[in-house]
Scaffold this active site. Structure first.
Site, PDB file in Angstrom:
ATOM      1  N   LYS A 105      36.156  -3.948  27.947  1.00 35.30           N
ATOM      2  CA  LYS A 105      36.934  -3.010  28.759  1.00 35.30           C
ATOM      3  C   LYS A 105      38.388  -3.458  28.920  1.00 35.30           C
ATOM      4  CE  LYS A 105      33.385  -1.031  31.755  1.00 35.30           C
ATOM      5  NZ  LYS A 105      33.562   0.382  31.393  1.00 35.30           N
ATOM      6  N   ARG A 159      22.993   3.749  30.120  1.00 34.17           N
ATOM      7  CA  ARG A 159      21.960   4.660  29.612  1.00 34.17           C
ATOM      8  C   ARG A 159      20.880   3.899  28.850  1.00 34.17           C
ATOM      9  NH1 ARG A 159      26.511   8.031  26.444  1.00 34.17           N
ATOM     10  NH2 ARG A 159      27.660   7.242  28.230  1.00 34.17           N
TER      11      ARG A 159
HETATM   12  N1  BES Z   1      30.025   1.651  34.112  1.00 32.09           N
HETATM   13  C1  BES Z   1      30.706   2.476  33.175  1.00 32.09           C
HETATM   14  C2  BES Z   1      31.102   3.814  33.789  1.00 32.09           C
HETATM   15  C3  BES Z   1      32.395   3.823  34.519  1.00 32.09           C
HETATM   16  C4  BES Z   1      33.596   3.765  33.825  1.00 32.09           C
HETATM   17  C5  BES Z   1      32.429   3.955  35.863  1.00 32.09           C
HETATM   18  C6  BES Z   1      34.798   3.807  34.492  1.00 32.09           C
HETATM   19  C7  BES Z   1      33.624   4.004  36.549  1.00 32.09           C
HETATM   20  C8  BES Z   1      34.812   3.937  35.870  1.00 32.09           C
HETATM   21  C9  BES Z   1      29.827   2.772  31.969  1.00 32.09           C
HETATM   22  O1  BES Z   1      28.949   1.774  31.613  1.00 32.09           O
HETATM   23  C10 BES Z   1      30.745   3.002  30.819  1.00 32.09           C
HETATM   24  O2  BES Z   1      31.424   2.091  30.463  1.00 32.09           O
HETATM   25  N2  BES Z   1      30.746   4.228  30.289  1.00 32.09           N
HETATM   26  C11 BES Z   1      31.599   4.582  29.216  1.00 32.09           C
HETATM   27  C12 BES Z   1      30.758   5.312  28.203  1.00 32.09           C
HETATM   28  C13 BES Z   1      31.414   5.475  26.864  1.00 32.09           C
HETATM   29  C14 BES Z   1      31.579   4.140  26.167  1.00 32.09           C
HETATM   30  C15 BES Z   1      30.573   6.408  25.998  1.00 32.09           C
HETATM   31  C16 BES Z   1      32.713   5.487  29.760  1.00 32.09           C
HETATM   32  O3  BES Z   1      32.470   6.258  30.688  1.00 32.09           O
HETATM   33  O4  BES Z   1      33.833   5.360  29.284  1.00 32.09           O
HETATM   34 ZN    ZN Z   2      29.850   0.332  30.325  1.00 38.42          ZN
END
Ligand code: BES
Ligand code: ZN
Ligand code: ZN
Length: 505
Positions: free
Chosen positions: A274, A347
């Site tokens: 991230k 997921r």
């Molecule tokens: N925990 C995150 C979701 C999230 C992201 C919550 C930003 C709050 C703020 C989740 O695991 C994630 O990283 N999701 C990705 C999915 C993508 C890689 C398909 C997202 O939402 O960008």
């Molecule tokens: Zn994630």
């Protein structure tokens, strides 16, 4: 927190401050003596003419007819457009903040209202959630006292004491469980590890008579919980799958509800690492916290319905052993998953939790997860996204949200978009080819892993689980979103068993 309920005249109620909340409906205390009446009337007039701010704090002169030294008048009018009793909760939270500022910890709250039970409940909820301060990680300075406990005396109309008392006990149980969930959310990843979450669940089990089972990383490997095992394997804090079973002495409905929570104790993104907001991701277990908080509240209240909490806890970290993009995993239901992106890990672990909910033979499954950034872009930090094809469950959850102030907005599961998750090597990919509608793709993915015959709703709480700045009655940090919602949804299922439904398979 010590709480008393009395119908004594205000002249006999001893406390540091008397709190009176004025709203259009007239929550004005009836006071016999002229001294106090003058304050109330001036404040009410100023509020009506919008000449005053939302509150008025003063030290009382003698012979006002009340036994407290201070008076705090609050107006709901200035608070917000939020629905139902939310403004009242916000007002109560502001009142307790003001009293804290003046080191006043014993408050008398006048609730001379036709709906005394409802209003007292909202006020207490605002106070308990609004007064929450997470000081666990602050150093203690010499001479500084640990935060002093609040004492509250609710002054209610004659004959209403017992009914108000019952409502307040219930509110205190639920809001306290929610505050516990907030502590879990706030705790850093090295404090609240997956094993620490399991230990928390076991402790709940011991104190509330719940049956708890925990699958550790070896058990996952042995029993084929590949997704959770793989997501957790790059961390020195190994993953846990946690099942917490509440069985009422006498169930009033046959429905068995599973609450499923995403428990990512930290989400670095994994090898698809991230960017700068990574530090937020210790809240990525807020779904799990909501589930554990809800089960705690349900057990303490003794709700007459079977409830099972299932939590998939893992730490999505990076090292040589970390799972890689391009890996292909087999889920418990036999489907193979192509790991397109290691940051779409929630997921993955939820496939194991959903499967466990099926093994527990749950009729209704509701999952809570900080699943996508997309949902917070779409809905912001008030509404959580609700995904379900089950109309009855949808209406029930929407109603529960309205009733308790944890609101939901329906978003679509979309059959037409399902093919976006197709992959040439595996049954499904964990990220869609189409970069739009991210929250729907995530929900579509989960749908493929819902056990046959179970009714299912998914709640994406990524936008609401954490307040970035003060929000309603929440200070910065974890909100515990989902605790009140689950308890209210379960209460509605008990009250209206016709809508509760059972599994079909
Ligand atoms: N925990 C995150 C979701 C999230 C992201 C919550 C930003 C709050 C703020 C989740 O695991 C994630 O990283 N999701 C990705 C999915 C993508 C890689 C398909 C997202 O939402 O960008
Ligand atoms: Zn994630
Ligand atoms: Zn995540």
């Amino acid at each position: 927190m010590k709480i008393k309920v009395t119908s004594k005249p205000l002249g006999d109620v001893k406390a540091d401050a008397l709190v009176v909340i004025h709203e259009e409906l007239g929550l004005l205390a009836e006071t016999e003596k002229a001294g106090l009446k003058a304050h109330l009337e001036t404040f009410a007039r100023d509020v009506a003419e919008k000449r005053t701010r939302a509150e008025w704090f003063c030290t009382l002169e003698k012979d006002t007819g009340v036994a407290t030294r201070h008076l705090l008048l609050e107006s709901v009018t200035f608070t917000s457009y939020a629905p139902h009793d939310e403004p009242l909760k916000m007002t109560a939270a502001r009142a307790v903040g003001t009293c804290r500022k003046y080191s006043l910890t014993h408050l008398a709250v006048a609730v001379h209202h036709e709906l005394a039970e409802d209003k007292a409940a909202a006020i207490l909820e605002g106070i308990v959630l609004g007064d929450f301060q997470d000081t666990r990680f602050k150093g203690q300075r010499e001479g500084e006292e640990k935060s002093r406990k609040l004492a509250l005396t609710f002054v209610v109309p004659k004959g209403r004491e017992v009914a108000v008392r019952q409502r307040l006990d219930r509110v205190l149980t639920i809001a306290s469980a929610q505050n516990t969930a907030r502590e879990l959310v706030n705790a850093p990843h090295h404090v609240l590890t997956p094993e620490a979450m399991a230990a928390h669940a076991r402790k709940l089990g011991r104190s509330l008579g719940l049956q708890v089972s925990v699958i550790d990383e070896k058990g996952m490997k042995r029993e084929g919980f590949q997704p959770t095992f793989q997501v957790g394997r790059g961390s020195e804090y190994p993953p846990r799958l946690i099942v917490v079973r509440y069985r009422p002495k006498k169930a009033r409905v046959k429905t068995h509800v599973a609450l499923v929570g995403k428990g990512m104790t930290f989400d670095s993104g994994g090898l698809n690492i991230k960017g700068p907001t990574m530090h937020w991701m210790n809240y990525d277990m807020a779904g799990a916290a909501a589930v554990l908080g809800a089960v705690e509240a349900v057990a303490r209240l003794g709700l007459p319905i079977r409830v099972t909490g299932v939590v998939a806890a893992a730490h999505n970290a990076v090292d040589g052993a970390a799972y890689h993009p391009g890996a292909i995993l087999t889920a418990k239901n036999g489907k193979t998953i192509y790991v397109d992106n290691t940051d779409a890990e929630g997921r993955l672990v939820l496939t194991d939790a959903l499967w466990l909910a099926g093994r527990e033979r749950a009729d209704v499954i509701m999952d809570f997860a900080t699943l996508t950034g997309a949902v917070s872009m779409a809905l912001g930090d008030i509404y959580a996204g609700l995904f379900t094809d089950d109309e009855v469950l949808r209406n029930l959850l929407l109603e529960a949200g309205q009733n308790c102030g944890e609101e939901l907005w329906p978003l679509p599961l979309c059959r037409e978009l399902e093919s976006s998750l197709n992959h040439h090597l595996a049954d499904i990919a964990n990220r869609a080819k189409d970069r739009k509608a991210g929250a729907t793709h995530a929900a579509n993915f989960l749908k493929q892993f819902v056990p046959d015959g179970a009714r299912w709703a998914h709640v994406d709480i990524a936008g609401v689980a954490r307040a970035e700045s003060s929000n309603r009655y929440f200070g910065v940090g974890g909100t515990g979103f989902g605790v009140r919602l689950c308890v209210e949804a379960l209460r509605l299922m008990v009250e209206h068993p016709e809508g509760a439904g059972r599994r079909t398979g």
